[in-house]
Design an enzyme around this catalytic site. Structure first.
Site, PDB file in Angstrom:
ATOM      1  N   ARG A 109      -8.587  -4.017  -2.509  1.00 52.46           N
ATOM      2  CA  ARG A 109      -8.276  -5.284  -1.855  1.00 52.46           C
ATOM      3  C   ARG A 109      -9.386  -6.330  -1.980  1.00 52.46           C
ATOM      4  O   ARG A 109      -9.138  -7.512  -1.798  1.00 52.46           O
ATOM      5  CB  ARG A 109      -8.016  -5.034  -0.357  1.00 52.46           C
ATOM      6  CG  ARG A 109      -6.843  -4.112  -0.070  1.00 52.46           C
ATOM      7  CD  ARG A 109      -5.537  -4.722  -0.593  1.00 52.46           C
ATOM      8  NE  ARG A 109      -4.383  -3.937  -0.193  1.00 52.46           N
ATOM      9  CZ  ARG A 109      -3.728  -4.119   0.957  1.00 52.46           C
ATOM     10  NH1 ARG A 109      -4.114  -5.020   1.809  1.00 52.46           N
ATOM     11  NH2 ARG A 109      -2.679  -3.371   1.227  1.00 52.46           N
ATOM     12  N   ARG A 123       0.286 -11.710   1.882  1.00 56.04           N
ATOM     13  CA  ARG A 123      -0.566 -11.902   3.059  1.00 56.04           C
ATOM     14  C   ARG A 123      -1.375 -13.202   3.013  1.00 56.04           C
ATOM     15  O   ARG A 123      -2.016 -13.562   4.000  1.00 56.04           O
ATOM     16  CB  ARG A 123      -1.517 -10.699   3.229  1.00 56.04           C
ATOM     17  CG  ARG A 123      -0.780  -9.396   3.547  1.00 56.04           C
ATOM     18  CD  ARG A 123      -1.697  -8.347   4.150  1.00 56.04           C
ATOM     19  NE  ARG A 123      -2.175  -8.726   5.487  1.00 56.04           N
ATOM     20  CZ  ARG A 123      -2.994  -7.960   6.223  1.00 56.04           C
ATOM     21  NH1 ARG A 123      -3.431  -6.810   5.753  1.00 56.04           N
ATOM     22  NH2 ARG A 123      -3.392  -8.364   7.411  1.00 56.04           N
ATOM     23  N   HIS A 164      -8.565   0.423   2.456  1.00 52.12           N
ATOM     24  CA  HIS A 164      -9.563  -0.437   3.103  1.00 52.12           C
ATOM     25  C   HIS A 164     -10.744   0.424   3.559  1.00 52.12           C
ATOM     26  O   HIS A 164     -10.574   1.589   3.925  1.00 52.12           O
ATOM     27  CB  HIS A 164      -8.976  -1.131   4.347  1.00 52.12           C
ATOM     28  CG  HIS A 164      -8.330  -2.457   4.067  1.00 52.12           C
ATOM     29  ND1 HIS A 164      -7.258  -2.927   4.807  1.00 52.12           N
ATOM     30  CD2 HIS A 164      -8.606  -3.429   3.162  1.00 52.12           C
ATOM     31  CE1 HIS A 164      -6.906  -4.119   4.355  1.00 52.12           C
ATOM     32  NE2 HIS A 164      -7.712  -4.446   3.362  1.00 52.12           N
ATOM     33  N   ASN A 170       0.865  -1.184   0.000  1.00 53.22           N
ATOM     34  CA  ASN A 170       0.000   0.000   0.000  1.00 53.22           C
ATOM     35  C   ASN A 170       0.899   1.230   0.000  1.00 53.22           C
ATOM     36  O   ASN A 170       2.110   1.114   0.255  1.00 53.22           O
ATOM     37  CB  ASN A 170      -0.987  -0.032   1.177  1.00 53.22           C
ATOM     38  CG  ASN A 170      -0.305   0.155   2.521  1.00 53.22           C
ATOM     39  OD1 ASN A 170       0.461   1.102   2.737  1.00 53.22           O
ATOM     40  ND2 ASN A 170      -0.567  -0.753   3.446  1.00 53.22           N
ATOM     41  N   CYS A 178      -7.363  -1.456  12.625  1.00 54.38           N
ATOM     42  CA  CYS A 178      -6.696  -2.536  11.889  1.00 54.38           C
ATOM     43  C   CYS A 178      -6.076  -3.563  12.834  1.00 54.38           C
ATOM     44  O   CYS A 178      -5.911  -4.727  12.469  1.00 54.38           O
ATOM     45  CB  CYS A 178      -5.594  -1.973  10.986  1.00 54.38           C
ATOM     46  SG  CYS A 178      -6.216  -0.952   9.645  1.00 54.38           S
ATOM     47  N   ASN A 223      -8.121  -7.796   9.378  1.00 52.07           N
ATOM     48  CA  ASN A 223      -8.168  -8.361   8.034  1.00 52.07           C
ATOM     49  C   ASN A 223      -8.287  -9.887   8.027  1.00 52.07           C
ATOM     50  O   ASN A 223      -8.240 -10.505   6.975  1.00 52.07           O
ATOM     51  CB  ASN A 223      -6.912  -7.953   7.245  1.00 52.07           C
ATOM     52  CG  ASN A 223      -6.696  -6.446   7.260  1.00 52.07           C
ATOM     53  OD1 ASN A 223      -5.588  -5.965   7.398  1.00 52.07           O
ATOM     54  ND2 ASN A 223      -7.781  -5.685   7.160  1.00 52.07           N
TER      55      ASN A 223
END
Lengths: 294, 403
Positions: free
Chosen positions: A154, A102, A183, A26, A277, A75
């Site tokens: 995403r 990820r 996000h 990002n 987050c 996430n």
């Protein structure tokens, strides 16, 4: 005074033992920027303390070497703790991460939830969706819970349809247009049954209208305020734990009767993540409760 | 220009996804047609839209890529599966059975229009042409469409004229003012004529029994009939009524049975057989009036299809039913209006061959005939339940004024 959020009293967090900026996925991430591990750890512990002080419980997921972003538990996936009569704690829809860096997190997340008896429900393989980072519930006063789902950077728009079918709730889509606000949880923070912190600069014009129709009293952030990550806050009842508090935003929250707790997490901002987050609410109930459960 | 079909499902209304997609299409200079929409009944049920996007080739691709971001995917359109017919007159197993609606077949990524829509046929691809072929006319080696992949059929379209559509809206109208219906049928005939379309008449013997023969002949003489389908009965009684003044032995003028009249039609058939054909009998002066004579004199083609209970039959009757159906097909190109006059079996046989776009009026005293026609797939048919003789008289007057 509006009713408080029906969720946000139990969180899953992961200590930043293996956290660092090891790749760039990002605009905030710069691998040449080093993370001060001790500072990161201290900031993370202060966040845990702040949440507990506000009345929330915190559960811990062990960190894993090679998965620096596992610390961003928001996430991991989507949680639905609606009792279904089976005695399970609820359902967990693990994320399908867009970036290969990820993707290995998913197995770890599934393992944590499965071991605790959560029912694991999977999205179709080909659809990306990054969990509570891109999907937050909003329950209008006297209304039905709607899942607001962000897409473009995403998550796939089509994943919303799959989520709706899986979870049996309405999902409203909002297209994210600012790569710095990649996000949904950087642009949208439900506060109670009437209010939410919103950053329309991160949405396209249709998304703005969708939220306008949903949230009666939005706290509208300027682009600059949004980029301070102040929408990436954690709401525990009437307490808002924020990574940054622009003066105007803090005043408005206080005027609405919220207690504002600023909790700096600057080391995590280096990876593009704030307070929200770092947490995954475990007590979100998405489905209308079965009769007799009320 | 190219057209691609996309599909989007989910909460496309609450999320403003549908307007966003449509705006995106228009802003790119493309156009859209919503082919199908189903709206979720509650706010949890997903909605679904199928949208045809049309635009220049170089614009369409990028637009579709954009739309994919919003969850709108190209509907998977495989090519049609083609299998060669192994034997003459036999379609491959699993063959696609056609409808009477206009449609297209995808071959090599291109959509080929179906040239001659006809129900209950096989679909054969020859080079860049797609044609319906009745089972018995398939030749070994014909490439036949199997399964329904790569075949799309247009939804039945509404006639352009809304008034007509309203009146076509009820399938059978036994309770509508007949005068109004007759006037509108006449309008449709005139409209077809102006467009250069052909008018087909399918006539049953009741046309003659009810005294409608002279009026139908008058329509033929005035050029309102381009082709006529009938059976042995209609032609026989038409000639009988003109030669002997009876229809099945009953005086057309007086309505009373004539002595020995039961054999009248047989004597007439016998005489025409002596001449060799209806045209020859007309030329020889044996047939002095009626519909068949008018057809011969005007050079209007007719097809007489035989059946197992025919007397004679007349020499023009095609007794091989498969050959008769093929002969009817030969005359269908360009037909825009079909008038089915008091004929059950010939009307259904004709309906089976007609594309759905042909305006079809089915006139019969018996409502069941009209219903049967629609049940056999000719949904475009409008039924008018009335005495056919009266109907033809009024229609002829409407078209040409009173004689």
């Amino acid at each position: 005074m509006s009713t408080t959020l029906p969720w946000g009293r139990r969180y899953l967090m992961c200590p930043p033992r293996h956290f660092g900026v090891l790749y760039e996925i990002n605009p905030w991430m710069r691998t040449e920027v080093t993370v001060d591990s001790d500072t990161a750890f201290a900031q993370w512990e202060r966040l845990v303390d702040a949440l507990q002080a506000a009345g929330a419980q915190v559960e811990i997921m062990p960190s894993q070497p090679g998965l620096p972003d596992l610390v961003f538990t928001a996430n991991a996936g989507i949680v639905d703790a609606t009792p279904d009569g089976s005695g399970r704690p609820g359902r967990f829809v693990p994320s399908h991460f867009r970036h290969p860096e990820r993707q290995p997190e998913t197995a770890v997340d599934i393992d944590w939830f499965a071991r605790r008896g959560w029912k694991i429900e999977r999205l179709p393989d080909q659809l990306d969706h990054e969990g509570a980072g891109d999907a937050l519930p909003f329950t209008p006063e006297g209304g039905r819970t709607v899942l607001v789902s962000g897409y473009s950077f995403r998550s796939d728009a089509a994943a919303a349809t799959a989520l709706s079918q899986l979870l049996g709730i309405p999902v409203r889509l909002v297209q994210l247009v600012d790569p710095r606000l990649y996000h949904l949880d950087l642009t949208f923070c439900p506060l109670d049954g009437r209010r939410a912190i919103v950053a329309p600069s991160g949405w396209d014009r249709y998304g703005r209208k969708v939220i306008e129709a949903l949230v009666p009293e939005p706290l509208v952030l300027t682009e600059e305020e949004a980029l301070s990550f102040c929408a990436n806050s954690v709401v525990v009842g009437r307490t808002v734990v924020m990574p940054a508090t622009p003066v105007r935003v803090g005043r408005q929250l206080e005027a609405w009767g919220f207690e504002v707790v600023e909790c700096r997490v600057d080391e995590f901002l280096k990876a593009g993540g704030g307070c929200r987050c770092l947490t995954l609410a475990l007590d979100v109930r998405l489905s209308p409760e079965p009769a007799g459960e009320r | 220009m190219a057209t691609e079909t996309i599909e989007v499902t989910g909460h496309i209304l609450d999320s403003l996804l549908l307007p966003k997609i449509l705006d995106t299409i228009l802003e790119a200079g493309c156009d859209y047609e919503i082919l199908d929409v189903s709206i979720g009944k509650t706010n949890v049920d997903p909605s679904r839209a199928v949208i045809a996007v049309t635009g220049d080739d170089e614009v369409l691709g990028p637009v579709l890529d954009d739309l994919q971001v919003h969850g709108a995917n190209r509907t998977v359109q495989p090519d049609a599966t083609l299998v060669p017919a192994e034997r003459d007159g036999v379609l491959p197993a699993g063959f696609y059975s056609t409808t009477n609606l206009p449609g297209e077949v995808r071959v090599g990524g291109r959509w080929l229009p179906i040239e001659n829509p006809e129900m209950d046929c096989g679909l054969v691809v020859r080079g860049d042409r797609a044609v319906t072929v009745p089972m018995h006319r398939v030749k070994a080696g014909d490439m036949v469409v199997v399964g329904s992949d790569g075949v799309r059929v247009a939804a039945p379209s509404k006639p352009r004229d809304t008034q007509v559509f309203e009146f076509m809206g009820s399938e059978v109208s036994s309770e509508k003012p007949k005068g109004l219906l007759v006037a509108r049928v006449a309008d449709r005939l005139r409209a077809a004529r102006e467009r250069g379309g052909k008018i087909l008449v399918v006539a049953g013997p009741a046309v003659v029994h009810t005294g409608g023969g002279p009026e139908l002949a008058r329509m033929v003489e005035a050029g309102w009939v381009d082709v006529l389908f009938a059976g042995n009965g209609f032609a026989t009684h038409d000639i009988e009524s003109n030669v002997l003044g009876t229809s099945l032995g009953v005086s057309v003028e007086e309505g009373t049975p004539t002595e020995g009249g039961h054999a009248n039609h047989l004597r007439v058939v016998n005489e025409v057989r002596r001449h060799g054909s209806i045209a020859a009998a007309v030329e020889a002066g044996y047939v002095t009036g009626g519909v068949m004579r008018a057809l011969v004199e005007k050079g209007v083609p007719f097809v007489l299809a035989g059946s197992i209970r025919d007397d004679g039959p007349l020499p023009d009757v095609i007794t091989d039913t498969v050959a008769a159906a093929d002969a009817m097909r030969e005359h269908l190109a360009g037909v825009q209006v079909a008038l089915m006059l008091a004929s059950t079996l010939h009307a259904i046989a004709t309906g089976n061959c007609l594309p759905a776009g042909v305006e079809t009026f089915c006139v019969d005293i018996n409502q069941a005939v009209v219903t049967k026609l629609a049940d056999r797939g000719s949904h475009q048919a409008l039924g008018i339940v009335t005495d056919v003789g009266l109907f033809i008289r009024e229609l002829a007057d409407e078209l040409m004024g009173q004689p």
